[in-house]
Motif scaffolding. Structure first.
Motif: not given
Length: 150
Positions: A69, A44, A35-41, A1-3
């Protein structure tokens, strides 16, 4: 994942004390970064040894993010509007060049991938004005009296 990728990047930088890495993200409010994944990355990537600089194009960009986030990313919003004419920003593009032969001389073709995003940000009145302008140009081209492009 991006995270996971972001976590590994931060860990790799942490293994080198005294080293600071700066990440630059252009159009952090773009479709591919919503996306949630990209924003969380992106959130991070925040650490004492990493710096993140990002630009956004939409005035309501913070509303595209989950509040938790957004806080985790600890963004420091700064208005850097230049009020410069767009032609100064994109002077190297030839918006009237549509074929590859014209681009072969070194002038890159205009990238229209963000056009949908721009159109979505317009008010209904602006959309109607744009439609009328396009119709006027189309009608002029049919009549053979369309002005030559500069």
């Amino acid at each position: 994942t991006a995270v996971g990728v972001a976590r590994r990047l931060v860990e790799a930088v942490a293994r080198h004390p005294g080293r600071v890495v700066c990440f630059a993200v252009h159009t952090a409010d773009g479709r591919r970064l919503r996306s949630e994944d990209c924003q969380a990355a992106l959130a991070r990537l925040r650490s004492p040894q990493t710096k993140l600089v990002a630009s956004v194009d939409h005035v309501n960009a913070p509303l595209l993010w989950d509040a938790a986030t957004w806080r985790a990313a600890a963004w420091l919003p700064t208005d850097a509007t230049t009020f410069a004419w767009y032609d100064a920003e994109a002077a190297h593009f030839d918006p009237f060049s549509r074929d590859k032969a014209a681009a072969a001389g070194g002038a890159p073709l205009l990238d229209t991938s963000g056009l949908g995003f721009v159109l979505q940000s317009l008010t209904p009145r602006h959309v109607e004005l744009l439609r009328l302008l396009a119709q006027s140009q189309r009608d002029g081209a049919r009549a053979g009296d369309a002005p030559d492009a500069p």
